[in-house]
Design an enzyme around this catalytic site. Structure first.
Site, PDB file in Angstrom:
ATOM      1  N   HIS A 134       0.837  -1.199   0.000  1.00  9.35           N
ATOM      2  CA  HIS A 134       0.000   0.000   0.000  1.00  9.35           C
ATOM      3  C   HIS A 134       0.875   1.253   0.000  1.00  9.35           C
ATOM      4  O   HIS A 134       1.750   1.391   0.850  1.00  9.35           O
ATOM      5  CB  HIS A 134      -0.903  -0.024   1.237  1.00  9.35           C
ATOM      6  CG  HIS A 134      -1.844   1.127   1.320  1.00  9.35           C
ATOM      7  ND1 HIS A 134      -1.886   1.982   2.399  1.00  9.35           N
ATOM      8  CD2 HIS A 134      -2.791   1.569   0.458  1.00  9.35           C
ATOM      9  CE1 HIS A 134      -2.830   2.886   2.197  1.00  9.35           C
ATOM     10  NE2 HIS A 134      -3.387   2.668   1.028  1.00  9.35           N
ATOM     11  N   HIS A 153      -0.168  11.150  -2.121  1.00 11.12           N
ATOM     12  CA  HIS A 153      -1.509  10.809  -1.624  1.00 11.12           C
ATOM     13  C   HIS A 153      -2.367  12.026  -1.307  1.00 11.12           C
ATOM     14  O   HIS A 153      -3.487  12.154  -1.801  1.00 11.12           O
ATOM     15  CB  HIS A 153      -1.386   9.937  -0.369  1.00 11.12           C
ATOM     16  CG  HIS A 153      -2.707   9.541   0.215  1.00 11.12           C
ATOM     17  ND1 HIS A 153      -3.408  10.348   1.082  1.00 11.12           N
ATOM     18  CD2 HIS A 153      -3.460   8.424   0.044  1.00 11.12           C
ATOM     19  CE1 HIS A 153      -4.536   9.749   1.421  1.00 11.12           C
ATOM     20  NE2 HIS A 153      -4.595   8.578   0.805  1.00 11.12           N
TER      21      HIS A 153
HETATM   22  O1  G3P Z   1      -6.572   2.051  -3.212  1.00  8.99           O
HETATM   23  C1  G3P Z   1      -6.759   1.587  -1.925  1.00  8.99           C
HETATM   24  C2  G3P Z   1      -6.438   2.649  -0.905  1.00  8.99           C
HETATM   25  O2  G3P Z   1      -5.189   3.194  -1.208  1.00  8.99           O
HETATM   26  C3  G3P Z   1      -7.480   3.732  -0.845  1.00  8.99           C
HETATM   27  O3  G3P Z   1      -7.273   4.604   0.209  1.00  8.99           O
HETATM   28  O4  G3P Z   1      -6.607   6.799   1.097  1.00  8.99           O
HETATM   29  O5  G3P Z   1      -4.985   4.931   1.136  1.00  8.99           O
HETATM   30  O6  G3P Z   1      -5.584   6.018  -1.013  1.00  8.99           O
HETATM   31  P1  G3P Z   1      -6.056   5.634   0.359  1.00  8.99           P
HETATM   32 MG    MG Z   2      -4.468   4.826  -2.419  1.00 10.01          MG
END
Ligand code: G3P
Ligand code: MG
Length: 257
Positions: A25, A67
């Site tokens: 992630h 992000h």
């Molecule tokens: O794509 C899955 C996840 O990354 C979505 O949430 O806020 O971490 O981008 P975020």
């Molecule tokens: Mg994400």
């Protein structure tokens, strides 16, 4: 808009995608500054096969990997990403906030990131994070960058909470497999999934239960859950039929499984 990677057909792309059970992630956010090349390198060096990362547009419409809408949390800059030029963003330090060992780590452009992902052989889930009412523009710029910089080999799955952005991509660059990214799936998710011809459903761990996963799985599409850090939780999700999870600790989680 032209499309290069004809090896993928939306809705039929899963053999080509070969999704793993654990996806890093924001790169590998627990181990290296999120959404940086260092994170991608850490993931590849530790046996992670796919990473997720987030993409926004600079003021001059260059897709960059970051992000938040603002710079404060993950860089030494201030203000909104969308108010800075790509050149201004390229001068920022996106590593020192995480550790002094990562001082000087850049905010990568999407094109640079794609080059490094290809070198590393990492599959990627590219999440588009548009500014409000700018989904179509963001999707077009991402599609253009993919067309220019994707070198083949490692697959790219494009997702977004902004389904209008996905619709633009589906219409103008239909070669890229899409992931329908949701928090709690709304009532009409099936219609969106069908109309967009998505290749995967991405859903938030905090919003799901066994019944909902069963409903999502009735579509026949792979279901991916974000973000999962504990092995016992991942095992439970896989027991419900979930196909893959996003994790800040992808190597640790994969090893525990
Ligand atoms: O794509 C899955 C996840 O990354 C979505 O949430 O806020 O971490 O981008 P975020
Ligand atoms: Mg994400």
């Amino acid at each position: 808009m032209s499309c290069r990677p004809r090896v993928f057909l939306r809705g039929m792309a899963m053999i080509g995608l070969d999704l793993p059970r654990v996806i890093g992630h924001r790169g590998a956010a627990a181990h290296a500054p999120e959404n940086t090349l260092a994170g991608f390198r850490w993931a590849a060096a530790h046996g992670v096969r796919w990473v997720e990362f987030d993409v926004r547009l600079s003021r001059d419409c260059v897709p960059v990997v970051i992000h938040d809408a603002t710079l404060r949390r993950t860089t030494n800059g201030r203000g909104r990403v969308a108010r800075k030029s790509a050149r201004e963003l390229s001068a920022l330090d996106a590593g020192s906030w995480f550790s002094s060992a990562h001082a000087g780590e850049a905010v990568p452009t999407l094109e640079t990131a794609l080059g490094v992902l290809a070198e590393l052989g990492l599959g990627a889930n590219l999440e588009i994070k548009p500014e409000p009412a700018s989904g179509a523009r963001a999707a077009r710029e991402v599609a253009a960058a993919l067309t220019r910089a994707w070198r083949g080999g490692a697959p790219v799955l494009v997702s977004s909470f902004d389904w209008g952005a996905l619709a633009t991509l589906a219409a103008e660059a239909p070669c890229w497999p899409l992931g329908l990214l949701m928090r709690r799936p709304p009532r009409d998710w099936r219609g969106w999934a069908r109309r967009l011809g998505v290749s995967a459903l991405h859903v938030g761990d905090r919003y799901i239960d066994r019944l909902l996963i069963a409903e999502l799985k009735e579509s026949g599409l792979p279901v991916l859950v974000y973000t999962v850090e504990r092995a016992d939780r991942a095992r439970r999700l896989f027991g419900w039929g979930v196909d893959g999870v996003f994790s800040d600790h992808p190597a640790r989680l994969a090893a525990a499984l």
